[in-house]
Every structure is written in C-alpha cells, then in structure tokens.
Design a protein around this motif. Structure first.
Motif, PDB file in Angstrom:
ATOM      1  N   VAL A 224       2.728  -3.473  -7.803  1.00 31.11           N
ATOM      2  CA  VAL A 224       2.664  -2.105  -7.283  1.00 31.11           C
ATOM      3  C   VAL A 224       1.973  -1.182  -8.284  1.00 31.11           C
ATOM      4  O   VAL A 224       1.176  -0.313  -7.907  1.00 31.11           O
ATOM      5  CB  VAL A 224       4.075  -1.598  -6.942  1.00 31.11           C
ATOM      6  CG1 VAL A 224       4.045  -0.105  -6.620  1.00 31.11           C
ATOM      7  CG2 VAL A 224       4.657  -2.371  -5.775  1.00 31.11           C
ATOM      8  N   ALA A 225       2.244  -1.397  -9.582  1.00 32.54           N
ATOM      9  CA  ALA A 225       1.601  -0.567 -10.607  1.00 32.54           C
ATOM     10  C   ALA A 225       0.093  -0.760 -10.596  1.00 32.54           C
ATOM     11  O   ALA A 225      -0.673   0.206 -10.729  1.00 32.54           O
ATOM     12  CB  ALA A 225       2.163  -0.913 -11.989  1.00 32.54           C
TER      13      ALA A 225
ATOM     14  N   VAL B 283      -5.277   3.062  -6.426  1.00 39.51           N
ATOM     15  CA  VAL B 283      -5.221   4.195  -5.498  1.00 39.51           C
ATOM     16  C   VAL B 283      -5.562   5.491  -6.223  1.00 39.51           C
ATOM     17  O   VAL B 283      -6.369   6.299  -5.738  1.00 39.51           O
ATOM     18  CB  VAL B 283      -3.824   4.284  -4.842  1.00 39.51           C
ATOM     19  CG1 VAL B 283      -3.669   5.606  -4.086  1.00 39.51           C
ATOM     20  CG2 VAL B 283      -3.605   3.114  -3.898  1.00 39.51           C
ATOM     21  N   ASP B 284      -4.976   5.694  -7.397  1.00 37.37           N
ATOM     22  CA  ASP B 284      -5.238   6.918  -8.160  1.00 37.37           C
ATOM     23  C   ASP B 284      -6.698   7.027  -8.567  1.00 37.37           C
ATOM     24  O   ASP B 284      -7.279   8.123  -8.598  1.00 37.37           O
ATOM     25  CB  ASP B 284      -4.359   6.959  -9.409  1.00 37.37           C
ATOM     26  CG  ASP B 284      -2.888   7.166  -9.082  1.00 37.37           C
ATOM     27  OD1 ASP B 284      -2.603   7.592  -7.946  1.00 37.37           O
ATOM     28  OD2 ASP B 284      -2.042   6.884  -9.950  1.00 37.37           O
TER      29      ASP B 284
ATOM     30  N   GLN C  92       3.957   1.584  -1.165  1.00 36.46           N
ATOM     31  CA  GLN C  92       4.580   1.726  -2.476  1.00 36.46           C
ATOM     32  C   GLN C  92       3.586   2.239  -3.515  1.00 36.46           C
ATOM     33  O   GLN C  92       3.961   2.915  -4.475  1.00 36.46           O
ATOM     34  CB  GLN C  92       5.162   0.384  -2.933  1.00 36.46           C
ATOM     35  CG  GLN C  92       6.331  -0.104  -2.101  1.00 36.46           C
ATOM     36  CD  GLN C  92       7.511   0.852  -2.137  1.00 36.46           C
ATOM     37  OE1 GLN C  92       7.873   1.374  -3.189  1.00 36.46           O
ATOM     38  NE2 GLN C  92       8.104   1.113  -0.976  1.00 36.46           N
ATOM     39  N   ALA C  93       2.299   1.933  -3.309  1.00 32.83           N
ATOM     40  CA  ALA C  93       1.260   2.374  -4.242  1.00 32.83           C
ATOM     41  C   ALA C  93       0.773   3.788  -3.947  1.00 32.83           C
ATOM     42  O   ALA C  93      -0.117   4.293  -4.635  1.00 32.83           O
ATOM     43  CB  ALA C  93       0.081   1.400  -4.201  1.00 32.83           C
ATOM     44  N   GLY C  94       1.334   4.436  -2.931  1.00 30.65           N
ATOM     45  CA  GLY C  94       0.956   5.812  -2.626  1.00 30.65           C
ATOM     46  C   GLY C  94      -0.090   5.947  -1.544  1.00 30.65           C
ATOM     47  O   GLY C  94      -0.658   7.024  -1.360  1.00 30.65           O
TER      48      GLY C  94
ATOM     49  N   THR D 186      -1.208   0.970  -7.548  1.00 31.91           N
ATOM     50  CA  THR D 186      -1.111   2.421  -7.735  1.00 31.91           C
ATOM     51  C   THR D 186      -2.257   2.933  -8.593  1.00 31.91           C
ATOM     52  O   THR D 186      -2.851   3.987  -8.296  1.00 31.91           O
ATOM     53  CB  THR D 186       0.234   2.783  -8.383  1.00 31.91           C
ATOM     54  OG1 THR D 186       1.301   2.339  -7.540  1.00 31.91           O
ATOM     55  CG2 THR D 186       0.350   4.291  -8.593  1.00 31.91           C
ATOM     56  N   GLU D 187      -2.581   2.194  -9.642  1.00 25.77           N
ATOM     57  CA  GLU D 187      -3.703   2.587 -10.501  1.00 25.77           C
ATOM     58  C   GLU D 187      -4.999   2.586  -9.703  1.00 25.77           C
ATOM     59  O   GLU D 187      -5.832   3.477  -9.859  1.00 25.77           O
ATOM     60  CB  GLU D 187      -3.786   1.631 -11.697  1.00 25.77           C
ATOM     61  CG  GLU D 187      -4.818   2.006 -12.746  1.00 25.77           C
ATOM     62  CD  GLU D 187      -6.222   1.529 -12.425  1.00 25.77           C
ATOM     63  OE1 GLU D 187      -7.202   2.205 -12.811  1.00 25.77           O
ATOM     64  OE2 GLU D 187      -6.342   0.468 -11.759  1.00 25.77           O
TER      65      GLU D 187
ATOM     66  N   GLN E  26       0.833  -1.204   0.000  1.00 30.51           N
ATOM     67  CA  GLN E  26       0.000   0.000   0.000  1.00 30.51           C
ATOM     68  C   GLN E  26       0.870   1.256   0.000  1.00 30.51           C
ATOM     69  O   GLN E  26       0.583   2.224  -0.711  1.00 30.51           O
ATOM     70  CB  GLN E  26      -0.933   0.007   1.211  1.00 30.51           C
ATOM     71  CG  GLN E  26      -2.099  -0.937   1.118  1.00 30.51           C
ATOM     72  CD  GLN E  26      -3.156  -0.665   2.192  1.00 30.51           C
ATOM     73  OE1 GLN E  26      -4.339  -0.879   1.964  1.00 30.51           O
ATOM     74  NE2 GLN E  26      -2.768  -0.199   3.348  1.00 30.51           N
TER      75      GLN E  26
END
Length: 718
Positions: A141-142, A148-149, A84-86, A145-146, A82
C-alpha cells in the motif's frame, strides 16, 4: 494488460483490462481453499465495504464465503489496494473469455501505471493468501500510495476536474503534472492547479512582487500596511524606526508564509528576522504590524467564494520531551502538512530561522523541555485552518475582489489581517497584506474547523458559465474497413457550414482542407490530438471494433454516433472475440456515448444495427435504401427522422413530411465513388443524416453533395 483511455465495452471511464489465466484454480473456488477467507479479510478488512452484485455492504464477502473464482477476487483486491493508496474508483468487472480458466479482469483507474501495479500486486496478494504465504500489505500500500502521490492530480486540481465532470465537461490531462484541459477544441479552457488560461503572466509577476502589489492596490483605495523594501539588517531596523514598532519582516517573493516574522519590537528581533527572510532568496520587506488575526480569502472571477482564518500553533509540555520532539509528534503528523506545494501547511523544520526566533523571544530553544502543562508558540503565521466564509462582510468582499482585479488575477488568494472579518476594514484598521496567484485550494476543501467550500465548482462556473458545456460537435463513426467516404463527406459538410473541422479516419488526418498525415488515423492518439487543438470547432472521428477493444474512444461523449453495418468477428480472435453475437456489444459503444441532446444515425436495413437504437440516450435517425422499410415506417409514425434513398434521389423525412434533397447524378456519383464502395448510397445517407442532426441546413447539404471535393487531394502538411 491493456489500458483503455476512453469509453469501451466496459464503461465510459479509463480502465485497465488484464487477461488472467487461473489454470487449475478454475476447479477450486474460494470456499474450497482452507483458511483463504480468513487470511484475505485479515489483510484487507476494507473488503467489507465492497457491495459486489449482491448490492449491499458485505456483498463481496458473501460471494467469497459462498465460493467465487480468483479472477473475481483479483478484481476486488486490486480495487481495494487502489482505495487504500488514496485512489478510490469502485468500478470493476471479471468475465470469462470462453477459453477455460482465462478471464478478463477490468478495474477503473485514474492512472495507467498505478492501475497496472495494483493488478500485479493484487495477483501476488491473492496467491499468497491461497498458498498461506506471508505478504507485506503495508509495504504494498505504501508503494502504491507513493505512486498515487507522484503521478495523480493534486487535490486542488482534482477538485476542479471533479467539478467539471459533474457538469458533464470533458477533461484531458496534458502532462504528468497538473496541466488539464477542460472541454474540447475551440471550446476548451485550461487550468494548472488554481491558475487558468485567463491568468496572465504579467499579473502573476506583479503578485510575486509584494511591494509593487501594495503600491498598485493602495492607489485603488485598498488599505495596506505602510512599509518598504530594505537592503540590509541595519536598513531593516531603520525602516522599523520610520514605520513604528511593532513590525513584520518578510521576503517580497514567497509563499506558505516562509520567512515571515511578526510583531517584532526590538533591534535584535528585526536583525534576526531580516536574516530569515533574506534566506528565502528574494528582497526583504518591512511593514507595519497590523493588529488582528490572519485571514485568507479566495477570489474567483471577482467574487469571494471562500475565507479562512489562521490560528496560532502551540505545543504543550509533558515534562520529558523537547519542543522539537513535541513538534514532530503533535504538529508534523498532521496530514495537511508536508513539503509538497499542494499541501496547505508546511512541515515545521527545527532549523527554520523564523521558528528559532519565535522560540528565542519566549526564552526557549528547539531543545528546551517544557514542564507539564506549560505551552510554547511554535507558529504564528501561515496556519489557515478555520472556515469563516459565512462571516465575510460585504465591504471586505468588495475590497479584496478589487485587489485581485487591480493586480489582474482571475483567481487569487488574498491575505489580510483583521480583528473581525465581519466588519468593514477601515473601521478596524485592517489591511490587505498580500495578493497571491495560484492559491492552494486544499485549505478550503479540508478545513480543520467549519464547512468545506465548493471552490472547484466556483472555478468551473467561472470558466464555463451556465449553458456552456465546453463541447464541440463530435461525430463518431464505426469504420466498415473499406471506405472513409461517410467520414470525409461529413467533414466537408461541416466545413461548408463554417466550422473548422478535424477529420481522423482511415485515409489520414485532416484539419479543414489540410492533410496533416497521410497515414491511417483511426486510433485514440490521433483523435485526442484533434480535440486538444484550439482551432478545431467540430471533429469527425472514425474508429473500429479493434480500436474500441484495445484503446477506447478518444472522447467521453459525442453529439452524433454513426453505425452503418455489423461487421463479423474475423481478425479479433486475439482479443477473445470469435462469435458474431459478440459484435453488437462492441458496436453499441458508439451509440452508448451519444449525448442526450445528440443523435445516433443507424442503418435501418441491417436489423442488428437497427437494434442498437435502444441504447441511445438521444434521438435516433434512421437511414435506408429501402423506401418501403417497415422499420422506417414505424419510426416515422412516432415522428422520428429518417434519410431515405428512392433510387438515386435523397429524401429527408420527419414524421409524415418529406423534403426531396437532391439527385445522385452521374457527376455527383463520379466524385463520390473514387476509391469508395460500389454502392455509395449508405455512406452518403449517413453523412447527410449526421449533418442534418448537427444543424446543417438542407441547402448547404445539397451544395456539399454537388461540389464534394475529397480532402485527400490536398497537400500534406509537414
């Protein structure tokens, strides 16, 4: 996996709780797995920052080397994914359930779907490390991250929510976007990014019409550039001639400086600029070009709270790369740039007519290759990156605050052009060029140069002046599973006190005297729905041990928490609750959430309930049917408050003083005992204590008891 949306046995905040069966790995702690430590730390070097129970940097890695179990490892890996994903949260727990090899793993999360995916991915990663299989950490992680964004609050909204949390103001997210409620019930305010429930649709509409905005603020004495709306490219050139060169051409309804061309001096430049502005889909405005630098000032509640200065963006040649390639490599890689509305800077598109015109005026194109050391300007406007808040002259602050007030915006981004923002506007021929609703905050939170400004805090202070917590009186009660008498009586007393009171209990959902639903309404959803209602001035919300374990409480803190009995673990075995000594840890949740200025109402006749008082941040008020209770005597000796039953008489006691409130006469008892417990005294005493703690006067409490009319007899609203 279970999502707990509010306080539970783990923490005040939302968490994901996963039941994890590690099977045979119960016999293989981490220090017995060959190569596991090296693989895991190579994949996730950030684990060194996890302090764990050791309490210092590297603490978790110490546990990993010494030997710990997969459930504990899963917790830390999920939290690191989490991060690392921001989405940095930090809180986690892993606890045995009592069943061999089965653990409860808990992580704090800001989004249910992200949290669940983090735990699932962490399981796969840990198993790959155990079995020495490859694992694509970057792709995992990518993907997170997507999520999270896409799913989490944008940075502008998050800055306001975080500032509210620091003030102790509760927050409820109302949709999957950035619409957030700050506060509860009638005390709430709402934000949508940097717009509030004080931002009128009329003011927003005015701000989108840049020509109308100029007319209004100019009439109030704010300096603006001369200009007019034009109908065609020829008309634009005519207007430029009337106004005087150089000019600016821009769309009347735009943001992020899209379609804006500056310092135009020739017919060809004006013609091309008109096409670029018209492509944005609105009317086109031609204005006199004001000499100076671009600035963006943030006005909140008639005060300037932040100011930024723009900079001209250039690329430098290397003798090999085209200007387009240099833009991609050196400009568009800036994390502040992107297509999302919340980002302060936009991606520079190669096909942007404004960029093409800017390059053409320099004798260049997007495909031109600059010699080594040569430079080209690729953006003149919209690149706010330097904080200049401390430099703003009082005259400038007064003028831009006036502009926001004339348009009618409580929060506004004011664009002005000035040579020196530290000098009055008139003396340097400066002017306000735009007034924007819903301004982005990220530029002020993460300037490229200078200090970040506390803009979230400023907006929260604007919405909630000092002393305003956004809270309404909330009474939380643990249901005994038999009667909602205490909850119904508290709600009736609050209503008599003049508060529009919401009641969610096992008997249904009520708003004042109206029954909204006849179905049991102990759950999270029913309670939260009442706290979202703007008419609610107080709330009485019942819960149960099962709901605490499976949903959490629907509020972060309450003014009054009521616990009358300590139920057994019966019916909770599916949640791994099988022993009586586990129950106090569940019921203490209701006491843990009492505000420092609030009170816990506890039954002194139950020793396990009485012991919960140690967990209360506020006052403890005891209730007892034993007037000679040693616990009550000790409490009163410390000047504590208590509500006692002496036979059928109710007594309010504080320290050595007493007030005989009323007698539970046969008429009163008959009204209270319909479908109620055999002995109504404990719930009646609790209701009296809760009302007393909330500031309801003894006379009103007495009247409420004598004329209690059950809300369940009122018609249901469909």
């Amino acid at each position: 996996m279970t999502y707990l949306g509010g306080p539970g046995i783990w923490t005040y905040r939302p968490v994901i709780e996963a039941i994890v069966d590690i099977g045979a790995l119960e016999d293989f702690p981490s220090n017995t797995l060959p190569g596991f430590y090296d693989r895991l730390t190579a994949w996730l070097p950030g684990l060194i920052e996890h302090r764990c129970s050791v309490g210092r940097r590297g603490g978790f890695l110490m546990r990993l080397r010494d030997g710990t179990w997969p459930g504990h490892i899963l917790e830390h890996v999920a939290l690191e994914l989490q991060t690392q994903a921001g989405m940095k949260t930090g809180f986690g727990k892993a606890r045995m359930t009592g069943e061999p090899g089965v653990y409860k793993v808990v992580i704090r999360t800001r989004d249910k779907a992200v949290g669940k995916q983090a735990i699932t991915s962490a399981r796969d990663l840990v198993m790959a490390a155990i079995n020495d299989r490859p694992f694509d950490v970057a792709a995992t992680v990518a993907r997170l991250t997507e999520m999270v964004d896409r799913r989490c609050l944008g940075p502008s909204t998050a800055s306001i929510v975080d500032a509210a949390a620091e003030r102790g103001i509760p927050c409820i997210r109302l949709n999957e976007g950035n619409l957030v409620q700050l506060g509860h019930g009638a005390a709430q305010r709402r934000i949508w990014t940097a717009e509030t429930d004080r931002t009128s649709a009329i003011a927003e509409g005015i701000s989108r019409d840049k020509d109308l905005t100029k007319q209004l603020i100019a009439a109030a004495g704010v300096p603006v550039p001369e200009g007019r709306v034009v109908e065609s490219a020829e008309d634009a050139w005519d207007a430029a001639g009337d106004i005087g060169l150089p000019v600016v051409v821009k769309p009347t309804d735009g943001n992020h400086a899209r379609g804006v061309s500056l310092n135009l001096s020739t017919r060809e430049e004006v013609m091309h600029a008109f096409a670029a502005a018209e492509a944005e889909g609105s009317e086109v405005l031609v204005e006199r070009c004001i000499p100076g630098q671009e600035h963006r000032l943030l006005v909140v509640g008639n005060k300037v709270v932040a100011a930024m200065r723009g900079e001209i963006i250039q690329v430098k040649g290397d003798g090999r790369s085209s200007i387009g390639a240099l833009i991609n490599t050196h400009i568009n890689t800036d994390p502040r740039r992107g297509e999302e509305e919340h980002l302060p800077l936009e991606t520079l598109r190669h096909d942007d007519p404004v960029l093409q015109l800017l390059l053409a005026r320099q004798g260049l194109s997007i495909d031109s290759v600059l010699p080594v050391g040569a430079s080209a300007v690729v953006q003149r406007t919209g690149n706010m990156s330097i904080d200049v808040t401390a430099q703003v002259h009082p005259d400038v602050a007064e003028q831009v605050a006036l502009a926001a007030r004339v348009v009618g915006l409580d929060i506004a981004g004011i664009d002005l052009v000035a040579e020196d923002i530290g000098q009055p506007l008139a003396a340097q021929g400066a002017a306000v060029v735009e007034v924007n609703a819903g301004p982005g905050l990220l530029m002020h939170l993460k300037p490229a140069v200078g200090r970040a400004q506390p803009v979230g805090e400023a907006i929260v202070e604007h919405l909630f002046p000092p002393g305003n917590s956004g809270r309404i009186p909330i009474v939380g009660l643990i249901s005994d599973g038999q009667s909602a008498l205490a909850a119904r009586l508290v709600a009736a007393l609050f209503q008599l006190h003049g508060w529009q009171t919401a009641l969610a209990c096992r008997d249904g959902l009520f708003l004042g005297r109206r029954q909204l639903s006849p179905h049991g309404s102990i759950g999270f959803e029913a309670g939260e729905s009442m706290l979202i209602n703007r008419t609610v001035q107080a709330a009485v919300l019942e819960t149960s041990p099962r709901h605490i374990l499976t949903e959490g409480l629907p509020y972060d803190r309450c003014q009054i928490g009521v616990v009358l009995s300590m139920p057994g673990p019966q019916g909770l075995s599916d949640l791994y609750i099988t022993e009586a000594d586990q129950m106090p840890g569940i019921l203490r949740t209701q006491v843990d959430v009492v505000l420092p200025g609030g009170a816990a109402v506890l039954n002194a006749d139950d020793p396990e309930v009485l012991a919960l008082g140690d967990y209360c941040d506020g006052e403890v008020i005891l209730v007892s049917c034993d007037p000679d209770s040693a616990a009550v005597a000790e409490h009163r000796a410390d000047q504590g408050r208590a509500v006692l039953a002496r036979g059928t008489e109710i007594v309010l006691a504080e320290g050595a003083s007493e007030l005989a409130l009323t007698q539970l006469s046969p008429q009163v008892l008959s009204a209270l005992t319909a479908d109620g417990p055999h002995d109504v005294r404990p719930p009646v005493l609790a209701a009296v204590a809760a009302a007393w703690a909330a500031g309801v006067g003894p006379d009103l409490i007495r009247a409420g008891l004598l004329h209690f009319d059950e809300p369940r007899d009122t018609p249901t609203v469909h």
